[in-house]
Design a protein around this motif. Sequence first.
Motif, mmCIF file in Angstrom:
data_model
loop_
_atom_site.group_PDB
_atom_site.id
_atom_site.type_symbol
_atom_site.label_atom_id
_atom_site.label_comp_id
_atom_site.label_asym_id
_atom_site.label_seq_id
_atom_site.Cartn_x
_atom_site.Cartn_y
_atom_site.Cartn_z
ATOM 1 N N LEU A 141 17.889 27.676 89.975
ATOM 2 C CA LEU A 141 18.363 27.091 91.230
ATOM 3 C C LEU A 141 19.830 27.415 91.482
ATOM 4 O O LEU A 141 20.220 27.717 92.611
ATOM 5 C CB LEU A 141 18.164 25.574 91.198
ATOM 6 C CG LEU A 141 18.607 24.820 92.461
ATOM 7 C CD1 LEU A 141 17.833 25.328 93.682
ATOM 8 C CD2 LEU A 141 18.412 23.323 92.288
ATOM 9 N N ILE A 142 20.651 27.369 90.435
ATOM 10 C CA ILE A 142 22.085 27.636 90.594
ATOM 11 C C ILE A 142 22.318 29.068 91.072
ATOM 12 O O ILE A 142 23.196 29.325 91.892
ATOM 13 C CB ILE A 142 22.845 27.382 89.257
ATOM 14 C CG1 ILE A 142 24.342 27.537 89.458
ATOM 15 C CG2 ILE A 142 22.336 28.287 88.151
ATOM 16 C CD1 ILE A 142 24.966 26.492 90.327
ATOM 17 N N CYS A 145 21.390 29.263 94.825
ATOM 18 C CA CYS A 145 22.462 28.691 95.653
ATOM 19 C C CYS A 145 23.618 29.672 95.785
ATOM 20 O O CYS A 145 24.187 29.855 96.871
ATOM 21 C CB CYS A 145 22.951 27.374 95.047
ATOM 22 S SG CYS A 145 21.720 26.058 95.075
ATOM 23 N N TYR A 146 23.965 30.303 94.664
ATOM 24 C CA TYR A 146 25.056 31.264 94.647
ATOM 25 C C TYR A 146 24.726 32.458 95.535
ATOM 26 O O TYR A 146 25.561 32.926 96.324
ATOM 27 C CB TYR A 146 25.313 31.708 93.204
ATOM 28 C CG TYR A 146 26.591 32.497 93.010
ATOM 29 C CD1 TYR A 146 27.762 32.123 93.651
ATOM 30 C CD2 TYR A 146 26.614 33.606 92.172
ATOM 31 C CE1 TYR A 146 28.929 32.834 93.473
ATOM 32 C CE2 TYR A 146 27.785 34.332 91.982
ATOM 33 C CZ TYR A 146 28.934 33.939 92.637
ATOM 34 O OH TYR A 146 30.086 34.637 92.465
ATOM 35 N N PHE A 148 22.678 32.509 98.049
ATOM 36 C CA PHE A 148 22.655 32.071 99.443
ATOM 37 C C PHE A 148 24.068 32.059 100.026
ATOM 38 O O PHE A 148 24.291 32.505 101.162
ATOM 39 C CB PHE A 148 22.038 30.675 99.539
ATOM 40 C CG PHE A 148 21.991 30.125 100.934
ATOM 41 C CD1 PHE A 148 21.123 30.668 101.878
ATOM 42 C CD2 PHE A 148 22.813 29.073 101.303
ATOM 43 C CE1 PHE A 148 21.088 30.162 103.182
ATOM 44 C CE2 PHE A 148 22.784 28.559 102.598
ATOM 45 C CZ PHE A 148 21.916 29.111 103.532
ATOM 46 N N LEU A 149 25.033 31.565 99.248
ATOM 47 C CA LEU A 149 26.421 31.534 99.708
ATOM 48 C C LEU A 149 26.970 32.952 99.898
ATOM 49 O O LEU A 149 27.684 33.237 100.868
ATOM 50 C CB LEU A 149 27.295 30.769 98.706
ATOM 51 C CG LEU A 149 27.031 29.267 98.615
ATOM 52 C CD1 LEU A 149 27.871 28.648 97.501
ATOM 53 C CD2 LEU A 149 27.344 28.591 99.947
#
Length: 230
Positions: A141-142, A145-146, A148-149
């Motif tokens: 998940l981390i 998220c990274y 996506f940013l």
Amino acid sequence: LPITYHLLCLQNQRTTGYYHYSSIRIMADLRVNSRYILVQKFGEDSAANFTSKVFYEADMITNYGKRYEFISASCNDVYVQNKTTFALLYLKGMLSTLFDPGRFDLAVFFGVQENNAVGILHRFHTEGMKSIPEILKKQPLILLCYLFLILLWNILVAFAFFIFLFDRKNDLLVRILVLIFVGYIMAATGISGLCRYRVPIFPELIFAFAFVLPRIKSFTKRKLSNYRLL
């Protein structure tokens, strides 16, 4: 730059008998460009058979220069016979260079994935869009998220770059020079279109972003003010 390129190619020709800048390009033509064109047109098995056949026949040629000329000619035949597919994949590769968040590189760097593991690029070309959600589900998940940013940042920078190019307030010569350099590097990436190829043009993208940033800030402020008034 063209003179330096030509001198290096001549040096390689004296050493190997084949005029080229880097043998990596020839291997990329066979293992990536030609392969994925044939995957799109005839399927993965046909592409694998073509690659194996060219390698087998090339290994029969003992002269280094003639060997690479044979591989290059075989790949060029694929390009000429599949112009539309080649052009579409090439365009996708150029756009991917701008937007790719670099999942493969990050996954390998942090030890989430082995270097020789099958990546999204291969799955995308062989199985289509339906394979991407399946791969993303397996990512931490981390990392998602990274990524996506990073993707949001890449979209913002690319958007700012195009605004910079078409903004007549900016010097025309500067816009032309930036476009030529960025366009040249993007065109050189080929079908692969990996984020690592964005490194040479990143300074130019940030340069363009700096010109557009005041307009982005002004637009954001105006929108926030309108929102508060409501």
